[in-house]
Design a protein around this motif. Structure first.
Motif, PDB file in Angstrom:
ATOM      1  N   GLU A 266      12.644 -14.302   6.183  1.00  0.00           N
ATOM      2  CA  GLU A 266      11.890 -15.559   6.160  1.00  0.00           C
ATOM      3  C   GLU A 266      11.042 -15.698   7.416  1.00  0.00           C
ATOM      4  N   GLU A 267      11.649 -15.421   8.571  1.00  0.00           N
ATOM      5  CA  GLU A 267      10.958 -15.561   9.845  1.00  0.00           C
ATOM      6  C   GLU A 267       9.837 -14.529   9.993  1.00  0.00           C
ATOM      7  N   SER A 268      10.062 -13.324   9.454  1.00  0.00           N
ATOM      8  CA  SER A 268       9.110 -12.228   9.617  1.00  0.00           C
ATOM      9  C   SER A 268       8.008 -12.230   8.566  1.00  0.00           C
ATOM     10  N   GLY A 269       8.129 -13.096   7.563  1.00  0.00           N
ATOM     11  CA  GLY A 269       7.131 -13.120   6.499  1.00  0.00           C
ATOM     12  C   GLY A 269       7.214 -11.913   5.586  1.00  0.00           C
ATOM     13  N   VAL A 270       8.437 -11.556   5.225  1.00  0.00           N
ATOM     14  CA  VAL A 270       8.682 -10.411   4.350  1.00  0.00           C
ATOM     15  C   VAL A 270       9.392 -10.892   3.087  1.00  0.00           C
ATOM     16  N   ALA A 271       8.858 -10.556   1.934  1.00  0.00           N
ATOM     17  CA  ALA A 271       9.492 -10.922   0.672  1.00  0.00           C
ATOM     18  C   ALA A 271      10.678 -10.003   0.400  1.00  0.00           C
ATOM     19  N   ILE A 272      11.662 -10.513  -0.310  1.00  0.00           N
ATOM     20  CA  ILE A 272      12.799  -9.696  -0.741  1.00  0.00           C
ATOM     21  C   ILE A 272      12.868  -9.735  -2.255  1.00  0.00           C
ATOM     22  N   LEU A 273      12.867  -8.551  -2.839  1.00  0.00           N
ATOM     23  CA  LEU A 273      12.906  -8.393  -4.288  1.00  0.00           C
ATOM     24  C   LEU A 273      14.198  -7.700  -4.669  1.00  0.00           C
ATOM     25  N   MET A 274      14.963  -8.290  -5.580  1.00  0.00           N
ATOM     26  CA  MET A 274      16.207  -7.680  -6.050  1.00  0.00           C
ATOM     27  C   MET A 274      15.954  -6.908  -7.334  1.00  0.00           C
ATOM     28  N   SER A 275      16.381  -5.648  -7.344  1.00  0.00           N
ATOM     29  CA  SER A 275      16.267  -4.796  -8.528  1.00  0.00           C
ATOM     30  C   SER A 275      17.653  -4.548  -9.107  1.00  0.00           C
ATOM     31  N   LYS A 276      17.755  -4.678 -10.415  1.00  0.00           N
ATOM     32  CA  LYS A 276      19.046  -4.431 -11.073  1.00  0.00           C
ATOM     33  C   LYS A 276      19.317  -2.942 -11.245  1.00  0.00           C
ATOM     34  N   HIS A 277      18.292  -2.117 -10.998  1.00  0.00           N
ATOM     35  CA  HIS A 277      18.421  -0.677 -11.198  1.00  0.00           C
ATOM     36  C   HIS A 277      19.029   0.001  -9.977  1.00  0.00           C
ATOM     37  N   ASP A 278      19.499   1.238 -10.163  1.00  0.00           N
ATOM     38  CA  ASP A 278      19.922   2.029  -9.014  1.00  0.00           C
ATOM     39  C   ASP A 278      18.693   2.468  -8.228  1.00  0.00           C
ATOM     40  N   THR A 279      18.924   3.060  -7.067  1.00  0.00           N
ATOM     41  CA  THR A 279      17.807   3.390  -6.172  1.00  0.00           C
ATOM     42  C   THR A 279      16.854   4.397  -6.797  1.00  0.00           C
ATOM     43  N   MET A 280      17.372   5.440  -7.428  1.00  0.00           N
ATOM     44  CA  MET A 280      16.505   6.466  -8.003  1.00  0.00           C
ATOM     45  C   MET A 280      15.620   5.892  -9.096  1.00  0.00           C
ATOM     46  N   THR A 281      16.190   5.091  -9.976  1.00  0.00           N
ATOM     47  CA  THR A 281      15.415   4.488 -11.059  1.00  0.00           C
ATOM     48  C   THR A 281      14.371   3.524 -10.502  1.00  0.00           C
ATOM     49  N   THR A 282      14.772   2.752  -9.496  1.00  0.00           N
ATOM     50  CA  THR A 282      13.843   1.809  -8.871  1.00  0.00           C
ATOM     51  C   THR A 282      12.653   2.544  -8.268  1.00  0.00           C
ATOM     52  N   VAL A 283      12.914   3.652  -7.582  1.00  0.00           N
ATOM     53  CA  VAL A 283      11.833   4.440  -6.987  1.00  0.00           C
ATOM     54  C   VAL A 283      10.895   4.962  -8.069  1.00  0.00           C
ATOM     55  N   GLN A 284      11.450   5.471  -9.154  1.00  0.00           N
ATOM     56  CA  GLN A 284      10.626   6.015 -10.237  1.00  0.00           C
ATOM     57  C   GLN A 284       9.716   4.949 -10.827  1.00  0.00           C
ATOM     58  N   ILE A 285      10.273   3.772 -11.093  1.00  0.00           N
ATOM     59  CA  ILE A 285       9.478   2.685 -11.679  1.00  0.00           C
ATOM     60  C   ILE A 285       8.401   2.221 -10.705  1.00  0.00           C
ATOM     61  N   ALA A 286       8.773   2.078  -9.431  1.00  0.00           N
ATOM     62  CA  ALA A 286       7.808   1.613  -8.425  1.00  0.00           C
ATOM     63  C   ALA A 286       6.676   2.622  -8.242  1.00  0.00           C
ATOM     64  N   GLU A 287       7.008   3.908  -8.202  1.00  0.00           N
ATOM     65  CA  GLU A 287       5.971   4.932  -8.044  1.00  0.00           C
ATOM     66  C   GLU A 287       5.034   4.963  -9.243  1.00  0.00           C
ATOM     67  N   GLN A 288       5.592   4.798 -10.434  1.00  0.00           N
ATOM     68  CA  GLN A 288       4.762   4.770 -11.637  1.00  0.00           C
ATOM     69  C   GLN A 288       3.828   3.567 -11.613  1.00  0.00           C
ATOM     70  N   THR A 289       4.330   2.430 -11.158  1.00  0.00           N
ATOM     71  CA  THR A 289       3.501   1.228 -11.055  1.00  0.00           C
ATOM     72  C   THR A 289       2.370   1.429 -10.054  1.00  0.00           C
ATOM     73  N   MET A 290       2.680   2.065  -8.931  1.00  0.00           N
ATOM     74  CA  MET A 290       1.650   2.325  -7.920  1.00  0.00           C
ATOM     75  C   MET A 290       0.586   3.284  -8.439  1.00  0.00           C
ATOM     76  N   SER A 291       0.993   4.257  -9.239  1.00  0.00           N
ATOM     77  CA  SER A 291       0.040   5.260  -9.723  1.00  0.00           C
ATOM     78  C   SER A 291      -0.887   4.707 -10.800  1.00  0.00           C
ATOM     79  N   ARG A 292      -0.514   3.571 -11.387  1.00  0.00           N
ATOM     80  CA  ARG A 292      -1.322   2.976 -12.444  1.00  0.00           C
ATOM     81  C   ARG A 292      -1.835   1.600 -12.044  1.00  0.00           C
TER      82      ARG A 292
ATOM     83  N   GLU B  29       0.808  -1.220   0.000  1.00  0.00           N
ATOM     84  CA  GLU B  29       0.000   0.000   0.000  1.00  0.00           C
ATOM     85  C   GLU B  29       0.843   1.273   0.000  1.00  0.00           C
ATOM     86  N   ASN B  30       2.088   1.179   0.442  1.00  0.00           N
ATOM     87  CA  ASN B  30       2.946   2.361   0.539  1.00  0.00           C
ATOM     88  C   ASN B  30       4.363   2.031   0.105  1.00  0.00           C
ATOM     89  N   LEU B  31       5.066   3.041  -0.377  1.00  0.00           N
ATOM     90  CA  LEU B  31       6.485   2.932  -0.701  1.00  0.00           C
ATOM     91  C   LEU B  31       7.277   3.852   0.212  1.00  0.00           C
TER      92      LEU B  31
END
Length: 360
Positions: free
Chosen positions: A298-324, A236-238
């Motif tokens: 694993e113990e906390s029930g949290v998924a881990i996703l690896m992004s090949k992008h730098d942090t700024m690019t990753t944020v931009q893509i994730a925010e765009q995905t959330m907005s659509r 729900e949030n980034l």
């Protein structure tokens, strides 16, 4: 047979959600429904058939048996648009009429999902008012209340001028809770005086703008390296973890059900995020985390996703995905149906459509 055309004043206003919610309510009340999205622009492939992705989800959510070509008959992709600009003639109106004849056969109610605004499709004779006239439909307009009131009002008055008496009313969607009284006491009466009934005022719910971990992984072209079984969970949030470890824990406690984006080389920030309400860690730079982090996730029930992008690019893509965000997860559908039952004036809707209320 009754035809209800649902359009909106802006993109991503909640048309699909309303189609699903109303469609399931009609089905519950014993009505046989059909659905069609006359004009589409976003395409994907199902088998060998090129279709609209959102409409494809609708086919599953509403249990529709009609053919794909009837449910989404016209696609304005770049090739089609270029053909229109070059003067190549195709009778799109006839295509829609033929498709409507199929989806309306043996139905009590047909839902038509329009474009992102009532004028969409005007270039080929398929704007909202033209389609409504063609199939004798009443029109319900969805307005997302995320802009100043005057903008919402201007858009709705413009739609009323275009649609005239075919405009059944409006659904005001995504209203911040601290603005609900203002909207109900001032905006709704203002619209009513101008012959625009408000059928629902729906509050903002973060879950409706959420995306699944799988959708984030697809958008980032990343791999879920921990707890892939949680790929369907909703984010729900980034939040971005680029601060010092001293302030990280307090910062991360501000939001629930979040994805935290941080560098793969920041185990201190990753551990802080795991101490709070986190659905997913998105680690940038294509750096694999420390085994300690993986074990804790694993113990906390949290998924881990690896992004090949730098942090700024990753944020931009994730925010765009959330907005659509798209409306096809069953969790969203169930929550929306409950909200619709609480906020929609179904008596007014059924009366306006000339339908008796059935108990299904």
């Amino acid at each position: 047979m009754v035809t209800l055309y649902i359009t909106s004043t802006t993109p991503y206003a909640g048309k699909s959600a309303l189609c699903v919610g109303l469609g399931r309510r009609f089905q519950k009340d014993g009505y046989r429904i059909g659905y069609m999205r006359p004009l589409t622009t976003a395409k994907t492939c199902i088998g060998e058939c090129v279709v609209d992705e959102e409409a494809g989800s609708m086919q599953q959510l509403l249990g529709l048996a009609d053919s794909a070509s009837a449910i989404w008959p016209v696609s304005l992709d770049s090739v089609a648009v270029e053909g229109i600009l070059r003067g190549e003639e195709r009778d799109y109106v006839a295509v829609v009429k033929s498709a409507f004849a199929q989806v309306s056969r043996n139905k009590d109610i047909v839902l038509l999902e329009g474009g992102s605004r009532s004028s969409q499709g005007l270039a080929i004779g398929l704007a909202a008012d033209l389609i409504a006239e063609m199939v004798d439909a009443r029109v319900l307009v969805v307005a997302k209340y995320d802009v100043p009131a005057v903008v919402v009002l201007d858009d709705l008055l413009a739609d009323k001028a275009r649609l005239g008496k075919r405009m059944l009313g409006v659904v005001l969607n995504g209203v911040e809770r601290n603005r609900l009284d203002y909207v109900r006491q001032l905006v709704v009466p203002f619209l009513a005086k101008r012959d625009i009934p408000t059928l629902a005022v729906m509050p903002m719910e973060r879950v409706f703008s959420s995306v699944s971990i799988r959708e984030l992984a697809d958008a980032l072209q990343g791999d879920i390296i921990c707890r892939p079984d949680l790929a369907g969970e909703l984010v729900e949030n980034l939040m971005v973890g680029a601060m010092s470890v001293d302030t990280a824990l307090t910062y991360f406690r501000h939001k629930l059900n979040k994805a935290v984006i941080t560098g793969g080389d920041r185990p201190d920030i990753q551990l802080a995020a795991l101490e709070t309400s986190t659905r997913c860690l998105i680690l940038t730079g294509n750096l694999r985390p420390n085994p300690l982090i993986i074990n804790r996730a694993e113990e906390s029930g949290v998924a881990i996703l690896m992004s090949k992008h730098d942090t700024m690019t990753t944020v931009q893509i994730a925010e765009q995905t959330m907005s659509r965000t798209r409306f096809h997860q069953e969790k969203k559908v169930e929550r929306f149906q409950r909200m619709l039952a609480d906020t929609m004036d179904f008596d007014m809707l059924y009366q306006s459509l000339g339908l008796p209320t059935k108990q299904g």
